[in-house]
Design a protein around this motif. Structure first.
Motif, PDB file in Angstrom:
ATOM      1  N   LYS A  84      47.680  43.559  45.865  1.00 24.02           N
ATOM      2  CA  LYS A  84      47.459  44.724  44.989  1.00 24.02           C
ATOM      3  C   LYS A  84      48.195  44.541  43.661  1.00 24.02           C
ATOM      4  CE  LYS A  84      47.296  47.964  48.759  1.00 24.02           C
ATOM      5  NZ  LYS A  84      47.912  49.112  49.349  1.00 24.02           N
ATOM      6  N   LYS A  85      49.412  43.996  43.729  1.00 28.85           N
ATOM      7  CA  LYS A  85      50.211  43.802  42.507  1.00 28.85           C
ATOM      8  C   LYS A  85      49.548  42.760  41.599  1.00 28.85           C
ATOM      9  CE  LYS A  85      54.796  42.357  41.236  1.00 28.85           C
ATOM     10  NZ  LYS A  85      55.777  41.433  41.710  1.00 28.85           N
ATOM     11  N   HIS A  86      49.156  41.616  42.184  1.00 27.13           N
ATOM     12  CA  HIS A  86      48.489  40.568  41.393  1.00 27.13           C
ATOM     13  C   HIS A  86      47.203  41.113  40.776  1.00 27.13           C
ATOM     14  CE1 HIS A  86      51.354  37.752  42.623  1.00 27.13           C
ATOM     15  NE2 HIS A  86      50.607  36.824  43.190  1.00 27.13           N
ATOM     16  N   ARG A  87      46.439  41.850  41.570  1.00 24.51           N
ATOM     17  CA  ARG A  87      45.135  42.331  41.095  1.00 24.51           C
ATOM     18  C   ARG A  87      45.314  43.318  39.943  1.00 24.51           C
ATOM     19  NH1 ARG A  87      42.120  43.799  45.962  1.00 24.51           N
ATOM     20  NH2 ARG A  87      41.420  41.644  46.145  1.00 24.51           N
ATOM     21  N   ARG A  88      46.353  44.179  40.066  1.00 24.29           N
ATOM     22  CA  ARG A  88      46.601  45.133  38.967  1.00 24.29           C
ATOM     23  C   ARG A  88      46.925  44.379  37.670  1.00 24.29           C
ATOM     24  NH1 ARG A  88      48.794  48.741  42.764  1.00 24.29           N
ATOM     25  NH2 ARG A  88      50.833  47.802  42.556  1.00 24.29           N
ATOM     26  N   VAL A 111      41.926  50.221  40.930  1.00 25.02           N
ATOM     27  CA  VAL A 111      43.103  49.490  41.433  1.00 25.02           C
ATOM     28  C   VAL A 111      44.392  50.247  41.172  1.00 25.02           C
ATOM     29  CG1 VAL A 111      41.963  47.237  41.198  1.00 25.02           C
ATOM     30  CG2 VAL A 111      43.460  48.077  39.358  1.00 25.02           C
ATOM     31  N   GLY A 112      44.275  51.454  40.609  1.00 19.93           N
ATOM     32  CA  GLY A 112      45.457  52.300  40.423  1.00 19.93           C
ATOM     33  C   GLY A 112      46.316  51.907  39.236  1.00 19.93           C
ATOM     34  N   LEU A 113      45.702  51.314  38.211  1.00 16.06           N
ATOM     35  CA  LEU A 113      46.458  50.994  36.998  1.00 16.06           C
ATOM     36  C   LEU A 113      46.631  52.286  36.211  1.00 16.06           C
ATOM     37  CD1 LEU A 113      47.633  48.566  35.391  1.00 16.06           C
ATOM     38  CD2 LEU A 113      45.478  48.520  34.131  1.00 16.06           C
TER      39      LEU A 113
END
Ligand code: SF4
Ligand code: FES
Length: 239
Positions: A84-88, A111-113
């Motif tokens: 999730k962190k990488h994708r954000r 993705v919750g950015l």
């Protein structure tokens, strides 16, 4: 080809041995974002949105699932904090490049950015996924467009950004683009691609039941080994 079994987020699914991970995950109902994948085109790993973790020998690595081959017994994680962190971060970079592209903004929300990109914003409409250039080369077989320029100036275009002589006007680049960057103007008797500086006379195609660029019919008749003149002498040549 026989199936292989893989374990994804603790659940066993099957996949075809010749498959890569992404289509197997999508078929099994996993929600994996992806923007540069199309099953008809060789994977290229451009957008990196489809990342997952794969465990092997006690270690986990982050891989692009669209280009990673499946193997029997493999263990995959799709929704870890690391992913999730990488994708954000990947989406944040995309959003900095294309702040006004709806599909990218939607992705950022998904993705919750929650903040605006911390990188210098650019005003691009193309995410450089390469789907259009690969479709043109691999599916259509003409390579009318490619990446031109380098670094921040890299873009999709015709050779020397000039009028393309080899473009056949099929519109594959337009249809395959995930962010609607490619412009195609379709009128009754003409089709234009302003960005590639080309326009095409359209003729009636009986098989497709509509008018299409004449040059496109000529190209596909050659590929399909249809005799020269077929479209003039057959219903497909009707105006
Ligand atoms: S024009 Fe569209 S399909 Fe082509 S590289 Fe850009 S985003 Fe991808
Ligand atoms: S869909 Fe896999 S890298 Fe873009």
């Amino acid at each position: 080809m026989p199936d292989v079994t893989i374990k994804v987020d603790g659940r066993e699914i099957t996949a075809k041995t010749e498959e890569t991970l992404l289509p197997a995950l999508l078929a099994a109902g996993f929600d994996i974002p992806h923007m540069c994948y199309n099953e008809e085109i060789k994977p290229y790993g451009a957008c990196r949105l489809c990342i997952v973790e794969v465990e092997a020998g006690g270690r986990r690595s982050v891989v692009s699932s669209c280009s990673y081959p499946v193997s029997d017994g493999m263990v995959v994680y799709t929704d870890t904090e690391r992913i999730k962190k990488h994708r954000r971060m990947i989406v944040e970079l995309l959003l900095a490049r294309c702040p006004d592209v709806k599909e990218v903004r939607d992705l950022a929300r998904d993705v919750g950015l929650e903040h605006e990109p911390r990188f210098a914003k650019r005003d691009k409409g193309c995410i450089l996924c390469g789907l259009c250039t690969r479709a043109c080369e691999q599916v259509v077989g003409v390579s009318a467009i490619s990446f031109v320029g380098r670094g921040p100036d890299k873009e999709v275009g015709t050779p020397f950004l000039d009028r393309s002589d080899v473009c056949i006007g099929c519109g594959s680049c337009y249809y395959v683009c995930p962010v609607n960057y490619v412009e195609m103007e379709d009128e009754e008797d003409v089709r234009r691609f302003p960005q590639w500086k080309v326009e095409f006379e359209k003729v009636w195609c009986e098989r497709l039941g509509r008018k299409v660029p004449k040059k496109m019919l000529e190209h596909f008749s050659k590929i399909a080994k249809i005799p020269e003149g077929w479209f003039e002498g057959s219903p497909a040549g009707k105006k």
